[in-house]
Design a protein around this motif. Structure first.
Motif, PDB file in Angstrom:
ATOM      1  N   THR A 190     -41.933   4.669 -30.069  1.00 47.96           N
ATOM      2  CA  THR A 190     -43.267   4.745 -30.668  1.00 47.96           C
ATOM      3  C   THR A 190     -43.315   3.924 -31.952  1.00 47.96           C
ATOM      4  OG1 THR A 190     -43.598   6.959 -29.771  1.00 47.96           O
ATOM      5  CG2 THR A 190     -45.026   6.291 -31.588  1.00 47.96           C
ATOM      6  N   GLU A 192     -46.631   3.605 -27.030  1.00 50.17           N
ATOM      7  CA  GLU A 192     -47.540   4.365 -27.876  1.00 50.17           C
ATOM      8  C   GLU A 192     -47.461   3.866 -29.314  1.00 50.17           C
ATOM      9  OE1 GLU A 192     -48.929   8.822 -27.623  1.00 50.17           O
ATOM     10  OE2 GLU A 192     -46.958   8.749 -28.578  1.00 50.17           O
ATOM     11  N   ARG A 238     -52.692   8.946 -32.343  1.00 45.60           N
ATOM     12  CA  ARG A 238     -51.829   8.281 -31.370  1.00 45.60           C
ATOM     13  C   ARG A 238     -52.680   7.597 -30.309  1.00 45.60           C
ATOM     14  NH1 ARG A 238     -49.251  11.620 -28.289  1.00 45.60           N
ATOM     15  NH2 ARG A 238     -50.171  13.595 -28.997  1.00 45.60           N
TER      16      ARG A 238
END
Length: 239
Positions: A199, A158, A146
């Protein structure tokens, strides 16, 4: 943030290059089979200089070119210790049919410099802050990477490089040596589901997706969340 990806010649394994900007150092993720020329072209296009190679797991379709990529530049390869042995002997992670196909035809060796990844560790490589999440199930040493996504083409908070843990609409197979469906469901529950919906997921095979999209539609994530159990058979994308 610059993130460039392309599929390898074999198994469609996605190889990624991550850097803070063109003209800087970069990290190469999962250099698979037949990627060297295409990788060199991407590096030249963006004027990038590899500083390290990250491996999401030890399967041959993700690691095949790691030794030449590292050896040509004197850089380190990072892998989880659960899959370390697969760098020198990838047949240990293959089905008997695949082992017979590859075994005996090619000689494998680890890169000269190998560093082991630790669950929860944060690495700073090529100026990029990368968090490591151990997520076994596809293999014993599968990990997620990540990193911040601000400034990328997605402008995400992210980015998650998910290897063969999570695909768009599916997950990695669990029927090869070292694989485990119970472990995979635990990884999906404990490592994937807590991530924010926004994300961006860059998987080891197939198209980009988001956690929110997979949370709503992926049958394996729905099962891991405890809200459904009608999952299909595990696919055989990749090895």
């Amino acid at each position: 943030m610059l993130v460039a990806g392309f599929p390898a010649d074999a198994f469609g394994t996605n190889c990624y290059v991550v850097a803070t900007a063109p003209g800087e150092q970069c990290v190469v993720v999962d250099p698979g089979i037949g990627v060297l020329d295409r990788l060199d072209a991407v590096l030249a296009e963006h004027r990038l200089h590899p500083a390290a190679v990250l491996l999401t797991h030890g399967h041959l379709d993700h690691t095949f070119s790691v030794t030449p990529v590292c050896g040509a530049r004197g850089i380190t390869a990072y892998v989880h210790p659960g899959d370390r042995e697969l760098l020198a002997d990838p047949a240990k992670g293959l089905s008997p049919d695949l082992a017979a196909l590859f075994g005996g035809r090619l000689t494998y060796s680890e890169p000269e410099d190998v560093a082991e990844l630790t669950d929860g560790a944060t690495l700073t490589l090529a100026g990029v802050e990368i968090t490591v999440d151990h997520a076994p199930g596809h293999t014993g040493g599968s990990v997620l990477f990540r990193m911040p996504g601000a400034g990328s083409r997605w402008e995400a908070e992210e980015i998650c490089l998910s290897g063969d843990v999570l695909f768009a609409g599916s997950i990695g197979r669990t029927d090869l040596p070292g694989g485990s469906m119970p472990a995979m469901l635990t990884s999906l529950r404990d490592k994937i589901l807590p991530l924010a919906d926004e994300t961006v997921v860059l998987p080891g095979h197939g198209p980009t997706t988001t956690i929110g999209r997979e949370r709503a539609t992926n049958p394996y994530l729905i099962e891991a969340a405890g809200s459904g159990d009608a999952r299909p058979a595990v696919p055989t994308r990749g090895l």
